[in-house]
Design a protein around this motif. Structure first.
Motif, PDB file in Angstrom:
ATOM      1  N   VAL A   1       0.811  -1.227   0.000  1.00 53.07           N
ATOM      2  CA  VAL A   1       0.000   0.000   0.000  1.00 53.07           C
ATOM      3  C   VAL A   1       0.841   1.272   0.000  1.00 53.07           C
ATOM      4  O   VAL A   1       0.313   2.366  -0.196  1.00 53.07           O
ATOM      5  CB  VAL A   1      -0.949   0.021   1.213  1.00 53.07           C
ATOM      6  N   MET A   2       2.132   1.166   0.222  1.00 54.54           N
ATOM      7  CA  MET A   2       2.977   2.360   0.323  1.00 54.54           C
ATOM      8  C   MET A   2       3.115   3.065  -1.021  1.00 54.54           C
ATOM      9  O   MET A   2       2.867   2.493  -2.089  1.00 54.54           O
ATOM     10  CB  MET A   2       4.369   1.984   0.842  1.00 54.54           C
ATOM     11  N   THR A   3       3.522   4.317  -0.961  1.00 54.63           N
ATOM     12  CA  THR A   3       3.859   5.096  -2.145  1.00 54.63           C
ATOM     13  C   THR A   3       5.361   5.003  -2.371  1.00 54.63           C
ATOM     14  O   THR A   3       6.149   5.321  -1.474  1.00 54.63           O
ATOM     15  CB  THR A   3       3.452   6.567  -1.962  1.00 54.63           C
ATOM     16  N   SER A   4       5.757   4.528  -3.551  1.00 58.44           N
ATOM     17  CA  SER A   4       7.181   4.310  -3.820  1.00 58.44           C
ATOM     18  C   SER A   4       7.924   5.592  -4.187  1.00 58.44           C
ATOM     19  O   SER A   4       9.112   5.734  -3.882  1.00 58.44           O
ATOM     20  CB  SER A   4       7.356   3.278  -4.943  1.00 58.44           C
ATOM     21  N   GLU A   5       7.234   6.513  -4.848  1.00 60.96           N
ATOM     22  CA  GLU A   5       7.873   7.776  -5.223  1.00 60.96           C
ATOM     23  C   GLU A   5       7.716   8.757  -4.067  1.00 60.96           C
ATOM     24  O   GLU A   5       6.629   9.272  -3.820  1.00 60.96           O
ATOM     25  CB  GLU A   5       7.249   8.331  -6.503  1.00 60.96           C
ATOM     26  N   VAL A   6       8.803   8.995  -3.349  1.00 61.44           N
ATOM     27  CA  VAL A   6       8.751   9.768  -2.114  1.00 61.44           C
ATOM     28  C   VAL A   6       9.388  11.142  -2.309  1.00 61.44           C
ATOM     29  O   VAL A   6      10.471  11.256  -2.881  1.00 61.44           O
ATOM     30  CB  VAL A   6       9.481   9.030  -0.978  1.00 61.44           C
ATOM     31  N   VAL A   7       8.699  12.158  -1.820  1.00 60.15           N
ATOM     32  CA  VAL A   7       9.276  13.501  -1.756  1.00 60.15           C
ATOM     33  C   VAL A   7      10.129  13.542  -0.498  1.00 60.15           C
ATOM     34  O   VAL A   7       9.641  13.257   0.601  1.00 60.15           O
ATOM     35  CB  VAL A   7       8.178  14.578  -1.697  1.00 60.15           C
ATOM     36  N   GLU A   8      11.395  13.876  -0.645  1.00 58.65           N
ATOM     37  CA  GLU A   8      12.311  13.831   0.497  1.00 58.65           C
ATOM     38  C   GLU A   8      13.155  15.087   0.570  1.00 58.65           C
ATOM     39  O   GLU A   8      13.208  15.881  -0.365  1.00 58.65           O
ATOM     40  CB  GLU A   8      13.224  12.607   0.384  1.00 58.65           C
ATOM     41  N   ALA A   9      13.795  15.262   1.700  1.00 57.35           N
ATOM     42  CA  ALA A   9      14.708  16.385   1.898  1.00 57.35           C
ATOM     43  C   ALA A   9      16.032  15.855   2.415  1.00 57.35           C
ATOM     44  O   ALA A   9      16.109  14.715   2.899  1.00 57.35           O
ATOM     45  CB  ALA A   9      14.112  17.391   2.885  1.00 57.35           C
ATOM     46  N   ARG A  10      17.063  16.662   2.301  1.00 50.71           N
ATOM     47  CA  ARG A  10      18.369  16.335   2.866  1.00 50.71           C
ATOM     48  C   ARG A  10      18.580  17.175   4.133  1.00 50.71           C
ATOM     49  O   ARG A  10      17.867  18.129   4.382  1.00 50.71           O
ATOM     50  CB  ARG A  10      19.485  16.637   1.855  1.00 50.71           C
ATOM     51  N   ARG A  11      19.582  16.810   4.902  1.00 47.21           N
ATOM     52  CA  ARG A  11      19.864  17.582   6.114  1.00 47.21           C
ATOM     53  C   ARG A  11      20.065  19.066   5.803  1.00 47.21           C
ATOM     54  O   ARG A  11      19.626  19.941   6.542  1.00 47.21           O
ATOM     55  CB  ARG A  11      21.140  17.064   6.796  1.00 47.21           C
ATOM     56  N   GLU A  12      20.726  19.330   4.673  1.00 51.51           N
ATOM     57  CA  GLU A  12      21.082  20.716   4.340  1.00 51.51           C
ATOM     58  C   GLU A  12      19.991  21.464   3.593  1.00 51.51           C
ATOM     59  O   GLU A  12      20.155  22.656   3.280  1.00 51.51           O
ATOM     60  CB  GLU A  12      22.373  20.734   3.518  1.00 51.51           C
ATOM     61  N   THR A  13      18.864  20.833   3.288  1.00 50.84           N
ATOM     62  CA  THR A  13      17.773  21.524   2.609  1.00 50.84           C
ATOM     63  C   THR A  13      17.285  22.688   3.455  1.00 50.84           C
ATOM     64  O   THR A  13      17.038  22.532   4.657  1.00 50.84           O
ATOM     65  CB  THR A  13      16.597  20.564   2.350  1.00 50.84           C
ATOM     66  N   SER A  14      17.153  23.860   2.839  1.00 49.38           N
ATOM     67  CA  SER A  14      16.814  25.065   3.603  1.00 49.38           C
ATOM     68  C   SER A  14      15.349  25.085   4.029  1.00 49.38           C
ATOM     69  O   SER A  14      14.512  24.357   3.494  1.00 49.38           O
ATOM     70  CB  SER A  14      17.105  26.305   2.762  1.00 49.38           C
ATOM     71  N   PHE A  15      15.076  25.934   4.990  1.00 49.84           N
ATOM     72  CA  PHE A  15      13.708  26.137   5.486  1.00 49.84           C
ATOM     73  C   PHE A  15      12.764  26.443   4.332  1.00 49.84           C
ATOM     74  O   PHE A  15      11.699  25.831   4.204  1.00 49.84           O
ATOM     75  CB  PHE A  15      13.733  27.302   6.487  1.00 49.84           C
ATOM     76  N   LYS A  16      13.139  27.376   3.477  1.00 47.26           N
ATOM     77  CA  LYS A  16      12.264  27.784   2.383  1.00 47.26           C
ATOM     78  C   LYS A  16      12.066  26.660   1.370  1.00 47.26           C
ATOM     79  O   LYS A  16      10.971  26.484   0.835  1.00 47.26           O
ATOM     80  CB  LYS A  16      12.829  29.031   1.689  1.00 47.26           C
ATOM     81  N   ASP A  17      13.110  25.900   1.102  1.00 48.90           N
ATOM     82  CA  ASP A  17      12.969  24.803   0.147  1.00 48.90           C
ATOM     83  C   ASP A  17      12.058  23.705   0.702  1.00 48.90           C
ATOM     84  O   ASP A  17      11.291  23.085  -0.051  1.00 48.90           O
ATOM     85  CB  ASP A  17      14.338  24.228  -0.204  1.00 48.90           C
ATOM     86  N   VAL A  18      12.140  23.450   1.994  1.00 49.50           N
ATOM     87  CA  VAL A  18      11.226  22.479   2.604  1.00 49.50           C
ATOM     88  C   VAL A  18       9.790  22.968   2.464  1.00 49.50           C
ATOM     89  O   VAL A  18       8.889  22.204   2.104  1.00 49.50           O
ATOM     90  CB  VAL A  18      11.570  22.251   4.088  1.00 49.50           C
ATOM     91  N   ALA A  19       9.576  24.266   2.732  1.00 48.06           N
ATOM     92  CA  ALA A  19       8.231  24.831   2.607  1.00 48.06           C
ATOM     93  C   ALA A  19       7.727  24.711   1.174  1.00 48.06           C
ATOM     94  O   ALA A  19       6.551  24.396   0.949  1.00 48.06           O
ATOM     95  CB  ALA A  19       8.242  26.291   3.052  1.00 48.06           C
TER      96      ALA A  19
END
Length: 228
Positions: A8-26
């Motif tokens: 049932v999981m979704t294989s294509e995952v939106v992810e971030a890295r440790r260094e991803t900025s606040f604005k990019d996460v938003a």
């Protein structure tokens, strides 16, 4: 009989890295219409989870009383203002600083019902799915798991009859009458041995969508009695 997280999981995952900025996460959260995402390292291992709530909490802390006050003072030179801007940018929060850690994860072979209990226990809406080396391979959301439990009574009845009674327990057709109403399963009929009753109930409970089992089964031979 019982579906797994990997189904049932979704294989294509939106992810971030440790260094991803606040604005990019938003931007990722808003652009994909999601409320949270996993944070991975350069080896794709899950190190945390970040949500819109984490961003809001950071903003609220940054605008606490006293931080946003303006005081009259001498006009700063342009070069000083540029330096201050560069310093602020250098200290902009990243996903690694804002994420919740350690992340609560599940494995693809785990049962959906077990994953749902993990969600409830940890009060989370999403579970990163990882392999045996903790590398991200998917994500299971509350919505993904809910679909499994929104099965019709007829689907559940057919699953209990075919998968539990006929295939798993090798009972002849029509040996047990299966009735389902709002996910509540009632089993009626006669089994050969008394020890078969708890097995039938236990296997029925494992069928996705079952919320309860009423045991109205009887038995022909009491195999729990010691030989005379």
């Amino acid at each position: 009989m019982s579906r797994t997280v990997g189904e049932v999981m979704t294989s294509e995952v939106v992810e971030a890295r440790r260094e991803t900025s606040f604005k990019d996460v938003a931007r990722l959260l808003d652009g994909h219409g999601i409320s949270g995402l996993p944070v991975v390292d350069h080896d794709d291992k899950v190190v945390g989870v970040i949500s819109g709530t984490d961003l809001i909490r950071r903003q609220a802390a940054g605008s606490a009383p006293g931080r946003g006050r303006r005081f009259r003072g001498p006009v700063l030179r342009r070069s000083t203002r540029r330096a201050d801007t560069a310093t602020a940018a250098a200290h902009a929060p990243t996903a690694g600083e804002l994420m919740s850690t350690p992340a609560v994860t599940v494995h693809p072979e785990q049962r959906v019902a077990d994953a749902a209990r993990v969600m409830e226990r940890h009060h989370v809406d999403r579970l990163p799915v990882v392999d045996e080396e903790d590398r991200l391979i998917g994500i299971a959301t509350r919505r993904d798991l809910l679909r499994v439990f929104l099965r019709t009574d007829e689907e559940i009845r057919r699953n209990v009859s075919d998968e539990v009674l006929t295939r798993a327990m090798c009972l002849p057709p029509q040996a047990v009458n299966v009735m389902v109403r709002d996910g509540m399963v009632t089993l009626e009929g006669q089994l050969e041995h008394r020890t078969d009753l708890p097995l039938a109930v236990r296997l029925t409970w494992r069928v996705d969508g079952v919320v309860g089992v009423v045991n109205s089964l009887t038995f022909r031979v009491d195999d729990t009695d010691p030989p005379g």
